[in-house]
Design a protein around this motif. Structure first.
Motif: not given
Length: 161
Positions: A49-72
């Protein structure tokens, strides 16, 4: 020209054309090849089964993200060949949202954890990948048997490139 055409098909398509390890910026279509000395054996588990990318992004609350990628740090670990640090730095800010929307994915991760396999969701879902000590280890065999016997999953053993 092929990369530009690929970008018209989807933001992640240029990555498929380029191959290898790259830093993606923009919408994922701007790529900078990276020096990568780390290859990771993986098990990929893809539910039918697939995930709805649109639904995932609509449900994402950027201000609730606890851990950000350590790109460098990740770029440095790849270039240095620091396998353990690469594994520790893996993350996916969309995972929490997608697992909430699709609890079966959380169950896959739980079953991998019981086998001693660290796992993460790829992209916005639904493929879950587990990092293995090697492709022929006991955990890989057990996980492949567990998920392959369930007809609703595609299971692959592979390595990063």
């Amino acid at each position: 020209q092929l990369m530009e055409l690929a970008a018209q098909l989807g933001s992640d398509m240029p990555f498929c054309v380029l191959g290898g390890t790259a830093l993606a910026t923009g919408k994922g279509e701007i790529l900078e090849p990276l020096n990568n000395k780390v290859n990771l054996p993986l098990i990929l588990i893809k539910p039918n089964f697939g995930a709805s990318t649109k639904m995932v992004y609509q449900s994402l609350r950027v201000n609730h993200i606890k851990s950000h990628p350590a790109t460098a740090k990740m770029i440095a670990a790849l270039a240095e060949g620091n396998r353990q640090q690469v594994i520790e730095l893996l993350g996916n800010v969309l995972e929490e949202v997608t697992l909430e929307l699709y609890p079966e994915l959380a169950e896959i991760k739980s079953q991998l954890r019981k086998l001693g396999i660290a796992s993460l969701m790829s992209g916005s879902g639904t493929t879950i990948f587990g990092v293995l000590p090697d492709l022929y280890c006991q955990q890989a065999v057990a996980a492949k048997e567990l998920f392959a016997e369930k007809n609703q999953y595609q299971v692959f053993l592979t390595t990063t490139i």
